[in-house]
Design a protein around this motif. Structure first.
Motif, PDB file in Angstrom:
ATOM      1  N   THR A   7       0.881  -1.165   0.000  1.00 37.53           N
ATOM      2  CA  THR A   7       0.000   0.000   0.000  1.00 37.53           C
ATOM      3  C   THR A   7       0.913   1.208   0.000  1.00 37.53           C
ATOM      4  N   PRO A   8       0.380   2.414  -0.171  1.00 32.80           N
ATOM      5  CA  PRO A   8       1.251   3.591  -0.094  1.00 32.80           C
ATOM      6  C   PRO A   8       1.992   3.711   1.232  1.00 32.80           C
ATOM      7  N   ASP A   9       1.478   3.089   2.293  1.00 33.91           N
ATOM      8  CA  ASP A   9       2.070   3.233   3.621  1.00 33.91           C
ATOM      9  C   ASP A   9       2.733   1.973   4.155  1.00 33.91           C
ATOM     10  N   VAL A  10       2.568   0.839   3.465  1.00 34.35           N
ATOM     11  CA  VAL A  10       3.094  -0.428   3.972  1.00 34.35           C
ATOM     12  C   VAL A  10       4.032  -1.036   2.936  1.00 34.35           C
ATOM     13  N   THR A  11       5.289  -1.218   3.334  1.00 31.52           N
ATOM     14  CA  THR A  11       6.258  -1.893   2.475  1.00 31.52           C
ATOM     15  C   THR A  11       6.835  -3.090   3.220  1.00 31.52           C
ATOM     16  N   PHE A  12       7.145  -4.131   2.455  1.00 31.67           N
ATOM     17  CA  PHE A  12       7.720  -5.353   3.001  1.00 31.67           C
ATOM     18  C   PHE A  12       9.092  -5.590   2.383  1.00 31.67           C
ATOM     19  N   SER A  13       9.967  -6.275   3.134  1.00 33.37           N
ATOM     20  CA  SER A  13      11.185  -6.795   2.527  1.00 33.37           C
ATOM     21  C   SER A  13      10.793  -7.863   1.513  1.00 33.37           C
ATOM     22  N   ARG A  14      11.576  -7.972   0.445  1.00 34.77           N
ATOM     23  CA  ARG A  14      11.213  -8.889  -0.630  1.00 34.77           C
ATOM     24  C   ARG A  14      11.155 -10.338  -0.142  1.00 34.77           C
ATOM     25  N   LEU A  15      11.987 -10.685   0.803  1.00 34.72           N
ATOM     26  CA  LEU A  15      11.937 -11.996   1.427  1.00 34.72           C
ATOM     27  C   LEU A  15      11.315 -11.852   2.807  1.00 34.72           C
ATOM     28  N   VAL A  16      10.503 -12.823   3.182  1.00 35.35           N
ATOM     29  CA  VAL A  16       9.737 -12.769   4.428  1.00 35.35           C
ATOM     30  C   VAL A  16      10.121 -13.972   5.280  1.00 35.35           C
ATOM     31  N   TYR A  17      10.311 -13.741   6.571  1.00 28.41           N
ATOM     32  CA  TYR A  17      10.619 -14.846   7.478  1.00 28.41           C
ATOM     33  C   TYR A  17       9.327 -15.382   8.075  1.00 28.41           C
ATOM     34  N   GLY A  18       9.058 -16.664   7.833  1.00 28.08           N
ATOM     35  CA  GLY A  18       7.833 -17.288   8.303  1.00 28.08           C
ATOM     36  C   GLY A  18       8.025 -18.004   9.626  1.00 28.08           C
ATOM     37  N   MET A  19       7.091 -17.800  10.553  1.00 27.38           N
ATOM     38  CA  MET A  19       7.224 -18.343  11.905  1.00 27.38           C
ATOM     39  C   MET A  19       6.256 -19.480  12.191  1.00 27.38           C
ATOM     40  N   TRP A  20       5.802 -20.204  11.168  1.00 26.08           N
ATOM     41  CA  TRP A  20       4.841 -21.280  11.420  1.00 26.08           C
ATOM     42  C   TRP A  20       5.474 -22.430  12.210  1.00 26.08           C
ATOM     43  N   ARG A  21       6.800 -22.550  12.185  1.00 25.56           N
ATOM     44  CA  ARG A  21       7.476 -23.620  12.930  1.00 25.56           C
ATOM     45  C   ARG A  21       8.122 -23.114  14.214  1.00 25.56           C
ATOM     46  N   LEU A  22       7.832 -21.905  14.600  1.00 28.79           N
ATOM     47  CA  LEU A  22       8.514 -21.298  15.744  1.00 28.79           C
ATOM     48  C   LEU A  22       8.367 -22.147  16.995  1.00 28.79           C
ATOM     49  N   GLY A  23       7.175 -22.684  17.231  1.00 28.45           N
ATOM     50  CA  GLY A  23       6.940 -23.480  18.422  1.00 28.45           C
ATOM     51  C   GLY A  23       7.556 -24.861  18.379  1.00 28.45           C
ATOM     52  N   GLY A  55       1.637 -23.058  15.735  1.00 27.22           N
ATOM     53  CA  GLY A  55       2.083 -23.595  17.008  1.00 27.22           C
ATOM     54  C   GLY A  55       0.957 -23.922  17.955  1.00 27.22           C
ATOM     55  N   GLY A  56      -0.182 -24.334  17.396  1.00 25.05           N
ATOM     56  CA  GLY A  56      -1.331 -24.624  18.245  1.00 25.05           C
ATOM     57  C   GLY A  56      -1.809 -23.388  18.983  1.00 25.05           C
ATOM     58  N   TYR A  57      -1.800 -22.257  18.269  1.00 27.45           N
ATOM     59  CA  TYR A  57      -2.202 -20.948  18.801  1.00 27.45           C
ATOM     60  C   TYR A  57      -1.211 -20.410  19.837  1.00 27.45           C
ATOM     61  N   MET A  58       0.067 -20.828  19.722  1.00 27.73           N
ATOM     62  CA  MET A  58       1.077 -20.364  20.674  1.00 27.73           C
ATOM     63  C   MET A  58       2.174 -19.516  20.048  1.00 27.73           C
ATOM     64  N   ALA A  59       2.347 -19.560  18.720  1.00 24.83           N
ATOM     65  CA  ALA A  59       3.499 -18.905  18.099  1.00 24.83           C
ATOM     66  C   ALA A  59       3.479 -17.390  18.265  1.00 24.83           C
ATOM     67  N   GLU A  60       2.285 -16.796  18.233  1.00 27.78           N
ATOM     68  CA  GLU A  60       2.213 -15.343  18.415  1.00 27.78           C
ATOM     69  C   GLU A  60       2.722 -14.944  19.799  1.00 27.78           C
ATOM     70  N   GLU A  61       2.374 -15.718  20.801  1.00 24.49           N
ATOM     71  CA  GLU A  61       2.825 -15.409  22.159  1.00 24.49           C
ATOM     72  C   GLU A  61       4.335 -15.588  22.294  1.00 24.49           C
ATOM     73  N   ILE A  62       4.879 -16.604  21.639  1.00 22.99           N
ATOM     74  CA  ILE A  62       6.331 -16.813  21.655  1.00 22.99           C
ATOM     75  C   ILE A  62       7.033 -15.610  21.051  1.00 22.99           C
ATOM     76  N   LEU A  63       6.508 -15.114  19.932  1.00 20.12           N
ATOM     77  CA  LEU A  63       7.074 -13.907  19.333  1.00 20.12           C
ATOM     78  C   LEU A  63       6.926 -12.719  20.273  1.00 20.12           C
ATOM     79  N   GLY A  64       5.748 -12.547  20.845  1.00 21.70           N
ATOM     80  CA  GLY A  64       5.500 -11.411  21.721  1.00 21.70           C
ATOM     81  C   GLY A  64       6.433 -11.376  22.913  1.00 21.70           C
ATOM     82  N   ASP A  65       6.773 -12.543  23.455  1.00 18.88           N
ATOM     83  CA  ASP A  65       7.683 -12.595  24.596  1.00 18.88           C
ATOM     84  C   ASP A  65       9.083 -12.113  24.225  1.00 18.88           C
ATOM     85  N   ALA A  66       9.414 -12.184  22.935  1.00 17.51           N
ATOM     86  CA  ALA A  66      10.745 -11.778  22.485  1.00 17.51           C
ATOM     87  C   ALA A  66      10.809 -10.314  22.048  1.00 17.51           C
TER      88      ALA A  66
END
Length: 296
Positions: A7-23, A55-66
């Motif tokens: 969007t005009p206000d949102v830019t991403f790095s061309r490569l994205v790090y996925g956290m589906w396996r974080l847990g 992560g069984g609804y846990m990965a967001e919290e793992i990220l948040g703790d960091a």
């Protein structure tokens, strides 16, 4: 690292790090998670992909703790909602299902904000098409979230073109991306209209499982393809993983691959894909190996 405007206000790095396996990592303490994010930032990878269900609804919290306020300011966070599976906070659900109701979407966003300890989500995606979606209700809820400032932009995941146009027809906010499965083992989006639909609208697709879940490198039936990728990678001072991702980056639709690994050494090499400038004939040589025959 190149950046892509969603969007005009949102830019991403061309490569994205996925956290589906974080847990899945034995060590998912804050210090180790920060080390993964720092390894991404060292390469200019600033965009992090999450989902409420990971992560069984846990990965967001793992990220948040960091996350610290200073680290949050350096990254963009994608998250997703609408999958309800009998796990975590939905352990009482009788059956896995999708929920795109206003109440569920708003509650999911509030959960995500609380768990990730952030005031806003950069991009919220509807994770799966919902056969029971009331497009007016869902679209209005997404518009409401953007207007509230809780979400900067919205998009979808795994939608087909008709799912996209249905939802978009009820919205004021433009949908900014569709995260779909794209890889050398799942290349149908190049010919079934999914990528063409987005490219026509100037919408960058995101590619989940861009390495085919790893089977690209371990299944012997892909031996000729793997050899071709190794040759391309070696010619550019890198490896077959970088070549497989560079194949996606070469497409003019501006695909953003989402790469997930818990190995710090592999994370540190994600950016190698940007070292490869793939020409048309090389792209088609790899494609030919992928489909197993010469193009018509």
């Amino acid at each position: 690292m190149d950046r892509i405007s969603l969007t005009p206000d949102v830019t991403f790095s061309r490569l994205v790090y996925g956290m589906w396996r974080l847990g899945d990592d034995k060590d998912h303490g804050p210090q180790h998670v920060r080390a993964k994010i720092d390894a991404c930032l060292d390469q200019g990878i600033t965009t992090i992909d999450q989902a409420d269900i990971y992560g069984g609804y846990m990965a967001e919290e793992i990220l948040g703790d960091a996350l610290t306020p200073s680290l949050r300011a350096k990254i963009e966070i994608i998250t997703k909602c609408d999958i309800v599976a009998p796990a975590g906070r939905y352990s009482n659900a009788r059956v896995k299902h999708y929920d795109t109701s206003r109440a569920h979407i708003l509650a999911s966003v509030d959960h995500s904000l609380r768990l990730m300890k952030t005031d806003y989500i950069d991009v919220l995606l509807i994770h799966r098409p919902d056969p029971l979606m009331d497009h007016v209700e869902t679209g209005t809820a997404l518009d409401e979230l953007v207007a509230s400032g809780k979400v900067r932009a919205v998009g979808v995941s795994n939608f087909r073109p008709w799912d996209w146009t249905l939802l978009q027809s009820a919205m004021k906010t433009p949908l900014c991306t569709n995260q779909i499965e794209i890889s050398l083992l799942e290349y149908g989006a190049f010919t079934n209209g999914d990528i063409a639909f987005l490219q026509e609208r100037g919408v960058p697709p995101m590619a989940w499982s861009p390495l085919g879940g790893g089977s690209l490198f371990f299944d012997t039936k892909h031996a000729s393809l793997l050899t071709a990728l190794k040759d391309v990678g070696a010619a550019h001072g890198t490896d077959e993983t970088a070549a497989a991702i560079a194949w996606l980056l070469a497409h003019p639709a501006r695909i953003l691959p989402v790469l997930g690994t818990n190995n710090l050494d592999r994370i540190a090499r994600i950016g190698d894909a940007a070292k490869i400038n793939m020409d048309r004939e090389t792209w088609f040589e790899i494609y030919t190996h992928a489909i197993g025959e010469e193009v018509p």
